[in-house]
Design a protein around this motif. Sequence first.
Motif, PDB file in Angstrom:
ATOM      1  N   VAL A 193     -39.068  -3.183 -22.408  1.00  0.00           N
ATOM      2  CA  VAL A 193     -38.889  -2.742 -24.199  1.00  0.00           C
ATOM      3  C   VAL A 193     -38.478  -4.388 -24.562  1.00  0.00           C
ATOM      4  CG1 VAL A 193     -38.700  -1.675 -25.890  1.00  0.00           C
ATOM      5  CG2 VAL A 193     -39.532  -1.193 -22.522  1.00  0.00           C
ATOM      6  N   ARG A 241     -34.389   0.253 -31.782  1.00  0.00           N
ATOM      7  CA  ARG A 241     -33.699   0.884 -30.828  1.00  0.00           C
ATOM      8  C   ARG A 241     -34.461   2.114 -30.126  1.00  0.00           C
ATOM      9  NH1 ARG A 241     -28.111  -0.323 -29.774  1.00  0.00           N
ATOM     10  NH2 ARG A 241     -27.946   0.883 -28.399  1.00  0.00           N
ATOM     11  N   ARG A 242     -35.379   3.199 -31.137  1.00  0.00           N
ATOM     12  CA  ARG A 242     -35.820   4.252 -30.674  1.00  0.00           C
ATOM     13  C   ARG A 242     -37.026   3.672 -29.667  1.00  0.00           C
ATOM     14  NH1 ARG A 242     -37.916   5.257 -37.083  1.00  0.00           N
ATOM     15  NH2 ARG A 242     -38.636   3.115 -36.785  1.00  0.00           N
ATOM     16  N   LEU A 243     -37.395   2.748 -29.548  1.00  0.00           N
ATOM     17  CA  LEU A 243     -38.488   2.645 -28.875  1.00  0.00           C
ATOM     18  C   LEU A 243     -37.774   2.503 -26.945  1.00  0.00           C
ATOM     19  CD1 LEU A 243     -40.565  -0.328 -30.351  1.00  0.00           C
ATOM     20  CD2 LEU A 243     -40.951   1.512 -30.412  1.00  0.00           C
ATOM     21  N   GLU A 244     -36.458   1.903 -27.368  1.00  0.00           N
ATOM     22  CA  GLU A 244     -35.705   1.945 -26.065  1.00  0.00           C
ATOM     23  C   GLU A 244     -35.757   3.893 -25.968  1.00  0.00           C
ATOM     24  OE1 GLU A 244     -32.426  -0.387 -27.148  1.00  0.00           O
ATOM     25  OE2 GLU A 244     -33.249  -2.700 -26.762  1.00  0.00           O
ATOM     26  N   SER A 245     -35.087   3.891 -26.483  1.00  0.00           N
ATOM     27  CA  SER A 245     -35.157   5.974 -26.439  1.00  0.00           C
ATOM     28  C   SER A 245     -36.636   6.153 -25.724  1.00  0.00           C
ATOM     29  CB  SER A 245     -34.768   6.209 -27.441  1.00  0.00           C
ATOM     30  OG  SER A 245     -35.427   6.558 -28.321  1.00  0.00           O
ATOM     31  N   ALA A 246     -37.449   5.905 -26.281  1.00  0.00           N
ATOM     32  CA  ALA A 246     -38.887   5.954 -26.515  1.00  0.00           C
ATOM     33  C   ALA A 246     -38.369   6.277 -24.220  1.00  0.00           C
ATOM     34  CB  ALA A 246     -39.470   5.268 -26.189  1.00  0.00           C
ATOM     35  N   ALA A 247     -39.180   4.765 -24.007  1.00  0.00           N
ATOM     36  CA  ALA A 247     -38.454   4.482 -22.918  1.00  0.00           C
ATOM     37  C   ALA A 247     -37.712   4.902 -21.758  1.00  0.00           C
ATOM     38  CB  ALA A 247     -37.982   2.681 -23.266  1.00  0.00           C
ATOM     39  N   ARG A 248     -36.491   5.426 -22.165  1.00  0.00           N
ATOM     40  CA  ARG A 248     -35.376   6.383 -21.659  1.00  0.00           C
ATOM     41  C   ARG A 248     -36.138   7.780 -21.119  1.00  0.00           C
ATOM     42  NH1 ARG A 248     -30.177   4.173 -21.611  1.00  0.00           N
ATOM     43  NH2 ARG A 248     -30.370   6.115 -20.187  1.00  0.00           N
ATOM     44  N   THR A 249     -37.052   8.622 -22.103  1.00  0.00           N
ATOM     45  CA  THR A 249     -37.692   9.693 -21.998  1.00  0.00           C
ATOM     46  C   THR A 249     -38.959   8.953 -21.024  1.00  0.00           C
ATOM     47  OG1 THR A 249     -38.591   9.863 -23.524  1.00  0.00           O
ATOM     48  CG2 THR A 249     -36.869  10.477 -23.773  1.00  0.00           C
ATOM     49  N   LEU A 250     -39.112   8.208 -20.843  1.00  0.00           N
ATOM     50  CA  LEU A 250     -40.663   7.792 -19.768  1.00  0.00           C
ATOM     51  C   LEU A 250     -40.271   7.762 -18.520  1.00  0.00           C
ATOM     52  CD1 LEU A 250     -42.429   6.305 -22.338  1.00  0.00           C
ATOM     53  CD2 LEU A 250     -43.330   8.629 -21.370  1.00  0.00           C
ATOM     54  N   GLY A 251     -38.560   7.811 -18.246  1.00  0.00           N
ATOM     55  CA  GLY A 251     -38.067   7.857 -17.030  1.00  0.00           C
ATOM     56  C   GLY A 251     -37.089   6.331 -17.137  1.00  0.00           C
ATOM     57  N   ALA A 252     -37.471   5.280 -17.337  1.00  0.00           N
ATOM     58  CA  ALA A 252     -37.230   4.344 -16.846  1.00  0.00           C
ATOM     59  C   ALA A 252     -35.565   3.752 -17.410  1.00  0.00           C
ATOM     60  CB  ALA A 252     -38.280   3.206 -18.310  1.00  0.00           C
ATOM     61  N   GLY A 253     -34.473   3.457 -16.888  1.00  0.00           N
ATOM     62  CA  GLY A 253     -33.605   3.308 -16.278  1.00  0.00           C
ATOM     63  C   GLY A 253     -33.803   2.598 -17.322  1.00  0.00           C
ATOM     64  N   PRO A 254     -31.954   2.015 -17.806  1.00  0.00           N
ATOM     65  CA  PRO A 254     -31.765   1.281 -18.344  1.00  0.00           C
ATOM     66  C   PRO A 254     -32.406  -0.582 -18.167  1.00  0.00           C
ATOM     67  CG  PRO A 254     -29.463   1.945 -17.717  1.00  0.00           C
ATOM     68  CD  PRO A 254     -30.923   2.449 -17.409  1.00  0.00           C
TER      69      PRO A 254
END
Lengths: 234, 202, 202, 233, 233
Positions: free
Chosen positions: E141, E121-134
């Motif tokens: 990812v 799930r940490r990779l999902e949070s990384a994607a979020r900080t890079l501007g990707a919505g859910p």
Amino acid sequence: APARQSPVVLAAASLQESMNAAADAWARKGHPRPRVSFAASSALARQIASGAPADVFVSADEPWMDDIQNKGLVRKGTRVSFLRNDLVLVAPRNSNVRLRIGRNMPLVQALGNGRLAIADPAGVPAGIYGKQALTRLGVWPSVQGRLAPGDSVRGALALVSRGAAPLGIVYATDARADPGVRVVGIFPAASHDPVSYPVTTLAASRNPEGEAFRRYLLSSEGKAIFRRFGFGTK
Amino acid sequence: MSFDIALSLRRGERSLEYAFTAGSGLTALFGPSGAGKTSLLDAIAGLLRPDKGRITVGGTTLFDSAAHIDVKPQKRHCGYVFQDLRLFPHISVRRNLAFGRKAYGGLDWDHTLDLLGIGGLLERMPATLSGGEAQRVAIGRALLSTPDFLLMDEPLASVDAARRDEILRLVERIRDEMRLPILYVSHDRAEVERLAQTIVPV
Amino acid sequence: MSFDIALSLRRGERSLEYAFTAGSGLTALFGPSGAGKTSLLDAIAGLLRPDKGRITVGGTTLFDSAAHIDVKPQKRHCGYVFQDLRLFPHISVRRNLAFGRKAYGGLDWDHTLDLLGIGGLLERMPATLSGGEAQRVAIGRALLSTPDFLLMDEPLASVDAARRDEILRLVERIRDEMRLPILYVSHDRAEVERLAQTIVPV
Amino acid sequence: MQPLSPAEWEVLVLSLKVGGVAIVATLPVAFGLAWMLARWRFPGKVLIDAVVHLPLVLPPVVTGWLLLLAFSPNAPFGAFLERTLGLTFLFRWTGAALAAGVMALPLMVRAMRLSLEGVDRRLESAARTLGAGPWRTFIRVTLPLSANGVLAALVLGFARSVGEFGATITFASNIPGETQTLPLAIYSALQIPGSDSQVVRLAGLSVLLSVAALVLSEWLIRRSGQQRGRHVI
Amino acid sequence: MQPLSPAEWEVLVLSLKVGGVAIVATLPVAFGLAWMLARWRFPGKVLIDAVVHLPLVLPPVVTGWLLLLAFSPNAPFGAFLERTLGLTFLFRWTGAALAAGVMALPLMVRAMRLSLEGVDRRLESAARTLGAGPWRTFIRVTLPLSANGVLAALVLGFARSVGEFGATITFASNIPGETQTLPLAIYSALQIPGSDSQVVRLAGLSVLLSVAALVLSEWLIRRSGQQRGRHVI
Ligand SMILES: Nc1ncnc2c1ncn2[C@@H]1O[C@H](COP(=O)(O)OP(=O)(O)OP(=O)(O)O)[C@@H](O)[C@H]1O
Ligand SMILES: Nc1ncnc2c1ncn2[C@@H]1O[C@H](COP(=O)(O)OP(=O)(O)OP(=O)(O)O)[C@@H](O)[C@H]1O
Ligand code: MOO
Ligand SMILES: [Mg+2]
Ligand SMILES: [Mg+2]
């Protein structure tokens, strides 16, 4: 005239070969070939009760026909019991078992330490008839614990022809078609309810070809086909 | 004001409190291991919800429990270099770098790759990178996402001295020319003293 | 002779060659990111098979392609502090530390935990540790396995200055009192100069 | 709902026994196959994969029929087992368990394979440097890290066993007290017009059985999940 | 081996169509359920899990019967579907696909759930900080990281569809050219004594079909595995 459509015929699985032969013969006479769905009578009856779009139903026993008739799904005046079958005792082809079918026959001894293959006597028609016969012949109590009930007559037959069971109870038509078994004896007709196959046109049928095919089955030409496969006709 | 922080959050049984403001430029978080530096960065990035408090970065309020403000992480536009890197393992370095990239503005692609020395790694998968290579890719991914501010959690831990100097110069340029607020975690005194306008002990 | 190495191995398309001998004490590997330091450590630990060559540590030959010697990793008795830590995520810190422990000899448990400052973390799961805490647990796990030699890949990258000093003193003691060969990778010149008897550039 | 009749109890207990023995006996075989498929590369791997999937692909009656060909005392293999190990399957509850196990195999293999493929091999190499041989590494690292898959395999396998009908009746027959598991009892009831309520009752029992298994497994999953901890977002 | 007869071709093509439509239509439903079970916590979760497992636990014939009760034109729901969407299932290939899909559901859900639980799930949070919505995070990812599970789900689901017998014959009946898939044709052949060679031929076709699916999936797994790379030991 619009092209005539194939009727849908629901038939008990044990009629597979004979009914297909009848359908082919009917088609050769210039009719659309019926589309026949073979399954256990119980499954077919449930489909009919659910409103399945079918035209003709051939059951392997009377109770399921009664069931859908009670639900008003049978077209009035079209239910006829037209086929008979015998119940036979079979053994693997190379077995030398001998047994005369009669009251208190030494069935258990004949089984040795094997089991008697039979369709499930709790519900499958051939098993019910078999249980009746064994009961009336007085051997049911002794053999009751020595059964190998299968899911259908065909299952019982396979157990015998593979040599997994030394004896089995099946229909005469099954025994006749399977080169792996030989008939040890025929159960007296009086020992069980008649094995009869009723046919009917369904109340919901909209395709006149269905009723026409039912009539063909009942014709002497139709019945002759079934006799060829070992059925008795009425 | 680049960072204006006042918040409390819970980690396991511990409760952590933060309160500081920092002017423009680079703010260094300095403190022993386990003090809660990463936790603060996570909270600012929107990955960890504080129990209460306020987070304002570059004049924008990202979180305010009293006002029921909680900007979603993807709307905070932060370039976060994670302590544990978090490169996407299923895509190439190139696609990792492009993941957060926007069509407009930001740093020049070629120039940035050059400075980070990762131009030759573009077609590699992250699992084949050495420790320092992976770290530089993680920095590149954050920088190239055209962020409004940067969160850097020990970004140079596995980078060798020569490269470290080049990257520090790049960070300085970002700080001075692009005027991005930067929150920087490091255990290296020299690094911190060279870069930081404000040092916040945690 | 603590390390006597001559080998070549392949990483992707690159071919890496190593040849050095080092006397007793601590040997530092020094080189830019991507030079092949971790690859060498992996080969010495038996996790990466060299194309050919010889590895002798503390007088024991662990690998010799000519003599068809290739000691299994579990028989090499190395204490390896991985660059990527590799704590077992499914067991507690205590059980991580005990994983390689032997009934005899080696460092004192309580004293080592104390020095590393991880005595309070024993019942925690690795995923809840901060970066520096995890790194210290990884060091502890390697030291407590009663190794015949140590491989340390940037073991102090995320450790703060105060703690770093204590750990360095521990490493010195191991080097001097227990006389274990140590191969040490670091980007920190000061650290290397303080510790190393031999510096090997890669 | 009425309490269970003695006959229903018998069916229930037998189903539990058959299902339990089936998955316990299949588990190691399935794990071995999963391991092979996840970790090894060899020519003919797809062939083994295909054989494992057979019971899923073939109609259950055919599988039962193949079992009959292989394990009946008339068959060389069946005769061998009987002679050497005294194992007979035909018309025995052991046969029902064998059929259930075979039918469950592909599901169990796949679940465990999926988990094994997800295990980080770097952790295994760490265990090796800490002195653990391949076997200890497996027991202490690989197996616990793929515990979710093993658990899923057990649940899937048990559910499949509890529901298995066609292969069982063909191979082991439908003998009350010996091989008549729940699905076979249900089938018998289905053949009788107007016995729907009996069918529903027995089906309810099946469902209860596997809900119990599910609750147990969810609890175990949650427990292991909590331990790994630290969720972000 | 003789070339296929036109009737055999018909059965084969129908099986492919039914299996293909079944898994394609079931995939999103199964993924949604897998997501719910892997990621959410809510009271009654075990209930949903149990309902998903039902088709595995119940004898297929019972499942077919339940489908009959729900989707027949006599049932309120079935009537509703027919009236509003013109969808009928009884005695139609769509019914065979529905039955196959329902039977495949638990296998597909479990495979995908297992993979989703393994996604970091940490990779999902990384994607979020890079501007990707859910949604974008999911597509770019989560989904690719659980691709192995989706693939396994497709293979298991397809194999199960190709093998599904009991529910299909009970619900959709055994109508040549419309609902007679391979297992039903095999069943029909089994009814005719002495037709073993026909049974073997048809069973061989089933096996070929799923070997093809397996080969494809192994190839895809290997491809994605190679990409992730760097194996130690
Ligand atoms: N599977 C692979 N395919 C291609 N290249 C690889 C692979 N594995 C490693 N490499 C390359 O091999 C080189 C040596 O890697 P290694 O991890 O040994 O470097 P290092 O000296 O430890 O660097 P760092 O200080 O950054 O950790 C690196 O350039 C790396 O990109
Ligand atoms: N889930 C958790 N349960 C218990 N404690 C936790 C949990 N997550 C984090 N912690 C603790 O919270 C504290 C702060 O962690 P954080 O990662 O913010 O530290 P840090 O300042 O970044 O340290 P480092 O410099 O070592 O990276 C640490 O002591 C850590 O052990
Ligand atoms: O043809 Mo039947 O309905 O299996 O006796
Ligand atoms: Mg930290
Ligand atoms: Mg390295």
